[in-house]
Motif scaffolding. Structure first.
Motif, PDB file in Angstrom:
ATOM      1  N   LEU A  89     -12.282  -6.155 -26.776  1.00 29.27           N
ATOM      2  CA  LEU A  89     -11.516  -5.468 -25.742  1.00 29.27           C
ATOM      3  C   LEU A  89     -12.457  -4.589 -24.918  1.00 29.27           C
ATOM      4  O   LEU A  89     -13.235  -3.798 -25.471  1.00 29.27           O
ATOM      5  N   THR A  90     -12.402  -4.758 -23.609  1.00 30.74           N
ATOM      6  CA  THR A  90     -13.327  -4.119 -22.678  1.00 30.74           C
ATOM      7  C   THR A  90     -12.535  -3.392 -21.604  1.00 30.74           C
ATOM      8  O   THR A  90     -11.307  -3.332 -21.651  1.00 30.74           O
ATOM      9  N   SER A  91     -13.235  -2.891 -20.587  1.00 30.04           N
ATOM     10  CA  SER A  91     -12.526  -2.243 -19.486  1.00 30.04           C
ATOM     11  C   SER A  91     -12.142  -3.237 -18.400  1.00 30.04           C
ATOM     12  O   SER A  91     -11.517  -2.863 -17.410  1.00 30.04           O
ATOM     13  N   GLY A  92     -12.512  -4.502 -18.546  1.00 26.08           N
ATOM     14  CA  GLY A  92     -12.158  -5.507 -17.553  1.00 26.08           C
ATOM     15  C   GLY A  92     -13.197  -6.597 -17.463  1.00 26.08           C
ATOM     16  O   GLY A  92     -14.201  -6.606 -18.205  1.00 26.08           O
ATOM     17  N   THR A  93     -12.992  -7.528 -16.545  1.00 26.58           N
ATOM     18  CA  THR A  93     -13.888  -8.681 -16.400  1.00 26.58           C
ATOM     19  C   THR A  93     -15.324  -8.254 -16.108  1.00 26.58           C
ATOM     20  O   THR A  93     -16.270  -8.787 -16.696  1.00 26.58           O
ATOM     21  N   THR A  94     -15.492  -7.319 -15.192  1.00 24.41           N
ATOM     22  CA  THR A  94     -16.855  -6.879 -14.835  1.00 24.41           C
ATOM     23  C   THR A  94     -17.576  -6.317 -16.054  1.00 24.41           C
ATOM     24  O   THR A  94     -18.746  -6.640 -16.307  1.00 24.41           O
ATOM     25  N   ASP A  95     -16.896  -5.486 -16.809  1.00 29.65           N
ATOM     26  CA  ASP A  95     -17.475  -4.917 -18.029  1.00 29.65           C
ATOM     27  C   ASP A  95     -17.818  -6.029 -19.017  1.00 29.65           C
ATOM     28  O   ASP A  95     -18.889  -6.020 -19.641  1.00 29.65           O
ATOM     29  N   SER A  96     -16.940  -6.999 -19.163  1.00 31.49           N
ATOM     30  CA  SER A  96     -17.179  -8.099 -20.102  1.00 31.49           C
ATOM     31  C   SER A  96     -18.434  -8.877 -19.724  1.00 31.49           C
ATOM     32  O   SER A  96     -19.265  -9.207 -20.581  1.00 31.49           O
ATOM     33  N   ALA A 220     -11.651 -11.977 -18.910  1.00 31.17           N
ATOM     34  CA  ALA A 220     -10.441 -11.800 -18.108  1.00 31.17           C
ATOM     35  C   ALA A 220     -10.075 -10.321 -18.036  1.00 31.17           C
ATOM     36  O   ALA A 220     -10.556  -9.515 -18.833  1.00 31.17           O
ATOM     37  N   SER A 221      -9.189  -9.998 -17.081  1.00 31.14           N
ATOM     38  CA  SER A 221      -8.711  -8.632 -16.879  1.00 31.14           C
ATOM     39  C   SER A 221      -7.200  -8.580 -17.029  1.00 31.14           C
ATOM     40  O   SER A 221      -6.489  -9.447 -16.518  1.00 31.14           O
ATOM     41  N   ALA A 222      -6.699  -7.527 -17.680  1.00 34.29           N
ATOM     42  CA  ALA A 222      -5.260  -7.380 -17.885  1.00 34.29           C
ATOM     43  C   ALA A 222      -4.511  -7.193 -16.579  1.00 34.29           C
ATOM     44  O   ALA A 222      -3.379  -7.667 -16.428  1.00 34.29           O
ATOM     45  N   HIS A 223      -5.124  -6.503 -15.615  1.00 28.46           N
ATOM     46  CA  HIS A 223      -4.376  -6.150 -14.401  1.00 28.46           C
ATOM     47  C   HIS A 223      -4.092  -7.349 -13.502  1.00 28.46           C
ATOM     48  O   HIS A 223      -3.311  -7.251 -12.557  1.00 28.46           O
TER      49      HIS A 223
END
Length: 404
Positions: A89-96, A220-223
């Motif tokens: 679990l990350t802060s979003g696609t960019t972070d991943s 992927a990103s949750a938003h």
């Protein structure tokens, strides 16, 4: 079947007015809207069991930990990962993406080659350029064709024994193109290269099966999935996650710490330093549940109707050109009208209650390929309607008349 009226009732923001007009929200490729059930999950966390997770012996901590890890399992099942600990679990696609790029800095040598596609978002270009600067690796680019698809013949000529990594988005955020990732993955693996797929734009429309794809990394990103901002996921095959060093040092990612030596925790905690976005992770799981209840086959079928209808109606406008015309695409229409700047169209549409995105959409190489400053991008979701498309068309005609 989609009951769009029932679905729209789940999204409080769709009742808003903008400049005295009912909101028509066609910026879904930037972020989807959030259903009440996800909002309720966030409120419930902060109202009833707000506590830090893992290692806490008190009741609130245990409840929060259980909910957070339940969400990880929901995400695992949704993407069909083999193990829950393969979901970071990350802060979003960019972070991943940056976590993977950072890890490979210790695995690449000067002269190694990595491949990226011409259709990428900047977040799947810049980290790899930075990686090449650090390691001396060489970045190569799969070129694009006029219809917005990738030149797969050129890709097959690019991959060789020096190729160590291949990066490609599943769906282009700027054009909606669905890339042939199965072929990209299979070809890369023949040469022993790892593959990362950026699924940020695909996951609202497609339910990926990471085991069937045999992909090494998927992000992927949750938003984009009716979830909150500031949370996302990195799927990685266990063998690759174990090869990569930790991304950050701190709490949670350790096993033991002394001033002489630190040993690292196992997966997934090795890549999850610090206090995470706990309520975001929990709400991500709720959003996954919501979208699966709607059904991804239903979503894909309905959004394809919107895409076809919107394309047909927009092309009736004189001087309008659509960029990205391949038949394999999601519900995104990127267009310009004559020589009118896309920003000017976007401003007038907003005054008329229609939210679209204008500019280069963090995909500047695509705009350079077409020799344009940017586009107007209308991106549809399963809670949109043909009637809203008609409203956009009327507003667009008014904008064009004003600006011509």
């Amino acid at each position: 079947m989609i009951n769009v009226d029932k679905i729209r009732a789940d999204f409080p923001i769709l009742k808003r007015e903008i400049n005295g007009k009912p909101l028509v929200y066609f910026d879904n490729a930037a972020t989807s809207q959030t259903p009440q059930v996800v909002i309720d999950a966030i409120v419930d966390y902060y109202s009833n069991y707000n506590a830090n997770i893992h290692r806490g012996v008190h009741t609130l901590s245990q409840e929060a930990t259980d909910k957070y890890e339940e969400a990880r399992i929901k995400i695992q099942h949704h993407f069909n990962a083999k193990h829950a600990y393969e979901i970071i679990l990350t802060s979003g696609t960019t972070d991943s993406i940056n976590r993977v790029a950072s890890g490979f800095a210790s695995l690449l040598n000067k002269g190694d080659e990595i491949i990226v596609s011409a259709l990428e978002h900047h977040s799947n270009i810049v980290p790899w350029q930075m990686l090449c600067e650090k390691t001396g690796a060489i970045l190569k680019v799969i070129p694009m064709l006029e219809d917005g698809s990738l030149d797969m013949k050129a890709y097959h000529n690019l991959v060789n024994e020096k190729t160590k990594l291949v990066f490609c988005n599943h769906v282009s955020n700027a054009l909606g193109t669905v890339n042939p990732i199965e072929e990209i993955i299979e070809t890369a693996h023949k040469f022993g290269a790892a593959v990362l797929i950026d699924g940020a734009q695909a996951t609202p429309h497609i339910k990926p099966d990471v085991q069937a794809l045999n992909v090494d990394f998927y992000v992927a990103s949750a938003h984009k999935l009716c979830g909150p901002t500031g949370v996302g996921m990195l799927y990685g095959k266990q063998e690759w996650l174990e090869k990569l060093p930790p991304y950050q040092g701190g709490g949670e990612m350790i096993d033991t710490v002394t001033f002489e030596k630190t040993t690292y925790a196992g997966l997934p905690h090795k890549f999850e330093a610090g206090t995470p976005n706990i309520c975001g992770g929990i709400a991500f799981g709720t959003a996954i549940d919501y979208m699966n209840a709607v059904g991804f086959d239903n979503i894909a079928s309905y959004e394809d109707e919107l895409l076809k209808y919107g394309t047909k109606e927009l092309l009736k406008i004189e001087g309008l050109k659509i960029y990205g015309t391949t038949s394999e695409k999601t519900a995104v229409i990127s267009f310009n009208v004559g020589e009118i700047h896309p920003y000017d169209i976007g401003v007038i549409l907003d005054k008329l209650g229609v939210a679209v995105r204008t500019g280069h959409h963090c995909a500047q190489p695509i705009m350079d390929f077409y020799k344009i400053p940017g586009t107007v991008r209308a991106s549809f979701s399963f809670y949109n309607t043909k009637e809203e498309i008609d409203i956009m068309i009327t507003a667009l005609k008014r904008a064009v008349a004003m600006l011509s």
